[in-house]
Design an enzyme around this catalytic site. Structure first.
Site, PDB file in Angstrom:
ATOM      1  N   SER A 471       0.464  -1.347  -0.320  1.00 53.94           N
ATOM      2  CA  SER A 471       0.367   0.253  -0.327  1.00 53.94           C
ATOM      3  C   SER A 471       1.004   1.526  -0.205  1.00 53.94           C
ATOM      4  O   SER A 471       1.369   1.569  -0.882  1.00 53.94           O
ATOM      5  CB  SER A 471      -1.309  -0.166   1.035  1.00 53.94           C
ATOM      6  OG  SER A 471      -1.984   0.819   1.430  1.00 53.94           O
ATOM      7  N   ASP A 482      10.063   5.486 -10.227  1.00 54.41           N
ATOM      8  CA  ASP A 482       9.565   6.475 -11.452  1.00 54.41           C
ATOM      9  C   ASP A 482      10.635   7.707 -11.563  1.00 54.41           C
ATOM     10  O   ASP A 482      10.559   8.124 -12.481  1.00 54.41           O
ATOM     11  CB  ASP A 482       8.261   6.837 -11.256  1.00 54.41           C
ATOM     12  CG  ASP A 482       7.398   5.584 -11.847  1.00 54.41           C
ATOM     13  OD1 ASP A 482       7.719   4.292 -11.427  1.00 54.41           O
ATOM     14  OD2 ASP A 482       5.942   5.750 -11.002  1.00 54.41           O
ATOM     15  N   LYS A 497      -1.251  -4.096  -3.312  1.00 53.79           N
ATOM     16  CA  LYS A 497      -2.293  -3.872  -2.792  1.00 53.79           C
ATOM     17  C   LYS A 497      -2.060  -2.110  -3.281  1.00 53.79           C
ATOM     18  O   LYS A 497      -1.563  -1.527  -3.403  1.00 53.79           O
ATOM     19  CB  LYS A 497      -2.465  -3.496  -0.874  1.00 53.79           C
ATOM     20  CG  LYS A 497      -3.158  -2.836  -0.917  1.00 53.79           C
ATOM     21  CD  LYS A 497      -3.281  -2.811   0.946  1.00 53.79           C
ATOM     22  CE  LYS A 497      -4.877  -2.502   1.326  1.00 53.79           C
ATOM     23  NZ  LYS A 497      -5.107  -0.877   0.771  1.00 53.79           N
TER      24      LYS A 497
END
Length: 713
Positions: A471, A482, A497
Site C-alpha cells: 500500500s 519512477d 495492494k
C-alpha cells in the site's frame, strides 16, 4: 480526492435518509443484527469502488467462506449439518435484501451445540493414554478434508488431532529428560507412561484455555464473522469493525492509546500483565510488573471496585483503559502472591515500536543513516498530531547533523497507512512534482503532488522493500523509482495492494440509534496509480535489485488473496526525472553482480525453497519412532542453514545522541535498540544498501542548487 469522496458521502447520506435508516424503522425493528446487515449492504452498494452484484453466485461464495471461517479444521460440523445449511447456499443474497438472518441463526445455534459436544468429546478422549507405537497418521490438509458422517468419525478426528498435539509434547518431554540425565547422572528418570501422561496434561490445559477463549465469544462476535464473510467478497481489504475492533484499529494507525500502558492477556479466568509499555503510566509508577494478575478495577468516582475475574478480556480492558488524566485503582495479585491496591493516573501511551527509528551506520571512514518505518501512522482525528512524515523528517535532520553520506529507508514488512504521509515523505527527497494518482470510480484521476520546492535530503538514497511492503510503502517506493531518485532493493515484487480504504463510522448514518455503537466499515473507495500511470495493484513494485528472502517462495501477496481488484493503467502524470546522480544504472548493475555472487543470499534462497517444501507437507506420522526420525531428518537438513543466523556484516551501528540520553533512564528502550542493532549487524540487505550508497556518485552541480544542502569539502 477529499472533495470527490465528500460528494459521494453526502449523496449516499441523503439517499439513506430517504430509505430505511430512520428513527421509526429502527424502533420498529429491535434486531440490531438485521439493521447492521441492511445498513452495511447499502453502504457497500453505494460506496465501494467496484461494488459486486449480490446474486446467487455471490451467495455461494459467502456460504463457502463463512462455513470455513466457523469450522476451519472441520471438527465441529457433520456432513448432515452442511447438507442442511446448503438449503441457504443460494439464498443469502435474498436474506440480505430482505433483512433476514435465518441462515446465521441456524449456523450459530448449531455451532454452539457442536462445540458443547466437542467439550465432552475431547475430555473423554484425553482420559485414555495415547499409544505412540501404533502406526497411524494425520492429514492436515483441512481444505480438502471431507466432513464426518457420524459421531464415531468425529471422535476419531478429534482423537488424531489431540494425539498429534500430545505427541509433540511427548517428544519434547523425552528430549528434556535426555538432557537432564546428561547433565546429572543422579536425575530421577521418568517412565514413558509418566511422560505420556504429562504430555496429555499439557494438551488438556491447552484445550481448556481454547474453550475458555471460545466461551468468551458472544453472539455478536460470531455475527461479526458472518458480516465479514459478506463484505470481504467485495475485496480483501473491505472489513467490518465491531466497536472494540475499531478502537484497536485506531490505536494501530496512530500508535497511541489512552490507558495505563500495559499489555494484558486472559489466562484461565485471570487477566495477566504480559508487558509494560516503555514510558507509559504503569512503567513510570514502577509498582506493577510482568506476571501480575489484575483482580479488581475501581474507577475514580465509584465506591466499589469491580471484579474482573472470569470477565471477557475485551470487557476488562474497557474498564481499565480510559481518558488521559483520570485515575483507576487496580487490585493486583503480585507475582509473589501478595495483594496490593495500586492507583494509576491514565495517560496517552505511545507504542514506540510503531514509530520511525533511526541508526547511524559506520563503514570505514563514512557515516550513513538507516531509518526504519514500520507503518505510515497518523492520528485519524487530527493529522497535525504526531505522524510518520513528521518523525521521518526529524530523524533525517538528526542524521544530517552527524554528517550523513547516504540514507537507507527501510520499508520491509511495512503494511501501509496514511496516503498523505507518503506524499509528505516523498517531498523530502524531490524538489516538487506528482507523487501518486488517485482515482474514484467514474471520475478523473486526482494527482497528489509535493508542492514544496525545498529538499531535505538530496544525497544518495536506497529504499529496502520485501513481499510484505504494501500500500503506502509501495507508493513511496514507486514514486522514488519512477523519478529515479532512489534505488529499490528487495523482493521480486512488493505486496501489490493498489487500493485506498476509508473508515466509515456507521453510527453517523443513523438519525437515531437505540442499539448502541454499531461499529465501522473499512471500505475500498479508490485505486491509486504510479506517476508513470501503472497501478501497483497485484503487480506491486519490482525492485531494481532483486534479492531472495524468506518469503520468496511463499504465496503471501495481493494476487494470492481472495477477490482482489484487477490491475489496470491510466495516463502518466507530468514529472521530471531526478538528475542528481551520475551513474544510476551502473550502480544498479554493480549491485546485481555483487548479489549474484553473495553466498549468504544463496543460502537464504535455498532455505526459502526448503521452507516451501515443508509447508506443502500435510501428512504426519503419529508413531513416535517415525515422528522422531522425521524431526531428526528435518534438523539434519536444516543444519546447512545455520550459517544464516551466524552471518555478521562489516558495519557498525549506533543510536543518535538524543536516544543515548533517553536510554540512560529507559532500560527497556536501551534493550530494544540493542536487539535492533544486533539484528542489523546480521542483515545482508542493509549491508548491500550501504554498498550501493557508497557507489552512487552525486552530481554536485545539481546539489548546489538546493539551498538546504551543505556541501562538504
Amino acid at each position: 480526492m477529499k472533495k470527490s469522496f465528500l460528494i459521494l458521502m453526502l449523496t449516499v447520506i441523503v439517499s439513506a435518509a430517504s430509505c430505511s435508516f430512520t428513527t421509526n424503522k429502527v424502533e420498529n425493528d429491535p434486531n440490531k443484527d438485521k439493521l447492521l446487515i441492511d445498513l452495511i449492504s447499502y453502504v457497500l452498494g453505494k460506496g465501494h469502488y467496484d461494488a459486486k452484484q449480490i446474486d446467487d453466485d455471490f451467495s455461494q461464495e459467502v456460504f463457502s467462506d463463512y462455513i470455513d471461517a466457523l469450522d476451519p479444521l472441520k471438527r465441529y460440523f457433520y456432513k448432515s449439518d452442511i447438507e442442511e445449511f446448503k438449503e441457504y447456499e443460494k439464498l443469502i443474497d435474498d436474506e440480505i435484501r430482505n433483512k433476514e438472518i435465518t441462515f446465521f441463526n441456524i449456523t450459530y445455534s448449531r455451532l454452539q451445540q457442536r462445540m458443547a459436544q466437542a467439550r465432552i468429546l475431547h475430555k473423554e478422549i484425553l482420559e485414555t493414554p495415547f499409544n505412540f507405537e501404533k502406526n497411524e497418521s494425520i492429514n492436515t490438509d483441512y481444505d480438502n478434508l471431507s466432513y464426518v458422517k457420524n459421531k464415531e468419525e468425529m471422535k476419531n478426528r478429534w482423537r488424531l488431532q489431540l494425539k498429534f498435539n500430545a505427541l509433540s509434547s511427548y517428544y519434547d518431554k523425552i528430549e528434556e529428560q535426555i538432557d537432564s540425565i546428561t547433565e546429572n547422572s543422579n536425575y530421577n528418570r521418568k517412565t514413558s507412561i509418566v511422560l505420556e501422561e504429562e504430555a496429555r496434561d499439557i494438551t488438556k490445559t491447552s484445550l481448556k484455555e481454547y474453550f475458555e477463549f471460545a466461551d468468551d465469544l458472544e453472539r455478536k462476535d460470531w455475527f461479526s464473522i458472518y458480516i465479514n464473510s459478506i463484505v470481504e467478497e467485495f475485496d480483501p481489504h473491505t472489513y467490518y469493525f465491531a466497536p472494540q475492533d475499531k478502537d484497536r484499529f485506531d490505536i494501530q494507525m496512530s500508535g497511541k492509546l489512552e490507558g495505563i500502558g500495559a499489555r494484558l492477556q486472559k489466562k484461565n479466568d485471570n487477566v495477566k500483565i504480559i508487558e509494560i509499555i516503555s514510558g507509559g503510566p504503569a512503567w513510570r509508577g514502577n509498582e506493577v510488573e510482568v506476571g501480575d494478575l489484575i483482580m479488581k478495577v475501581k474507577q475514580e468516582k465509584e465506591e466499589e471496585p469491580v471484579s474482573i475475574v472470569g470477565m471477557r478480556l475485551d470487557d476488562a480492558v474497557s474498564l481499565i483503559k480510559g481518558p488521559k488524566g483520570t485515575k483507576v485503582s487496580l487490585t493486583i495479585k503480585k507475582v509473589d502472591g501478595t495483594i496490593e491496591v495500586i492507583e494509576i493516573v491514565r495517560d496517552v501511551v505511545e507504542l514506540e515500536e510503531t514509530y520511525a527509528k533511526s541508526s547511524i551506520v559506520k563503514k570505514n571512514d563514512k557515516t550513513f543513516g538507516v531509518v526504519n518505518l514500520p507503518k505510515f501512522y497518523f492520528n485519524m482525528q487530527d493529522y497535525n498530531q504526531r505522524n510518520a512524515a513528521k518523525d521521518v523528517k526529524q530523524e533525517i535532520i538528526r542524521l544530517k547533523e552527524q554528517d550523513m553520506d547516504g540514507l537507507v529507508i527501510d520499508l520491509r514488512d511495512n503494511g501501509g497507512g496514511s496516503l498523505q504521509t507518503v506524499v509528505d515523505i516523498a517531498g523530502l527527497f524531490i524538489e516538487k512534482g506528482p507523487i501518486v494518482q488517485v482515482r474514484t470510480k467514474g471520475e478523473s484521476p486526482e494527482v497528489l503532488s509535493d508542492k514544496d520546492r525545498n529538499i531535505l535530503w538530496d544525497g544518495p538514497l536506497v529504499i529496502l522493500v520485501n513481499e510484505l511492503s504494501a500500500s503506502a510503502s509501495e507508493i513511496l517506493a514507486a514514486a522514488m523509482q519512477d523519478y529515479k531518485r532512489a534505488i529499490i532493493i528487495g523482493s521480486k515484487q512488493t505486496y501489490g495492494k493498489g487500493t485506498v480504504q476509508n473508515v466509515m463510522d456507521l453510527n453517523r448514518w443513523m438519525r437515531s440509534n437505540d442499539f448502541g455503537d454499531l461499529g465501522a466499515l473499512k471500505l475500498t473507495t479508490q485505486k491509486f496509480y504510479r506517476v508513470n500511470g501503472g497501478s501497483t495493484q497485484l503487480e506491486g513494485v519490482k525492485s531494481d535489485v532483486v534479492v531472495p528472502d524468506r518469503y520468496s517462495y511463499i504465496d503471501i501477496g495481493e494476487k494470492d488473496q481472495e477477490n482482489p481488484l484487477p490491475w489496470d493503467k491510466i495516463a502518466a502524470a507530468e514529472y521530471e526525472l531526478w538528475n542528481g546522480y551520475i551513474d544510476f544504472e551502473q550502480t544498479i548493475n554493480n549491485s546485481k553482480e555483487r548479489m549474484s555472487k553473495n553466498d549468504q543470499l544463496k543460502l537464504i534462497e535455498e532455505n526459502a525453497k526448503w521452507v516451501r517444501e515443508k509447508r506443502d507437507v500435510n501428512n504426519y506420522s503419529l508413531n513416535y519412532t517415525n515422528y522422531k526420525a522425521n524431526i531428526e531428518l528435518n534438523e539434519k537438513q536444516a543444519e546447512r542453514f545455520k550459517g544464516i543466523n551466524d552471518y555478521k556484516n562489516s558495519l557498525t551501528f549506533q543510536s543518535l545522541p538524543y536516544e543515548n540520553e533517553l536510554m540512560e533512564k529507559d532500560t527497556i528502550l536501551a534493550e530494544k535498540r540493542k536487539r535492533w542493532h544486533k539484528s542489523l549487524s546480521k542483515d545482508v540487505y542493509v549491508e548491500e544498501a550501504i554498498s550501493v550508497l557508497e557507489d552512487l556518485k552525486i552530481n554536485n552541480i545539481r546539489r548546489s542548487k538546493n539551498p538546504l544542502t551543505i556541501i562538504k569539502n
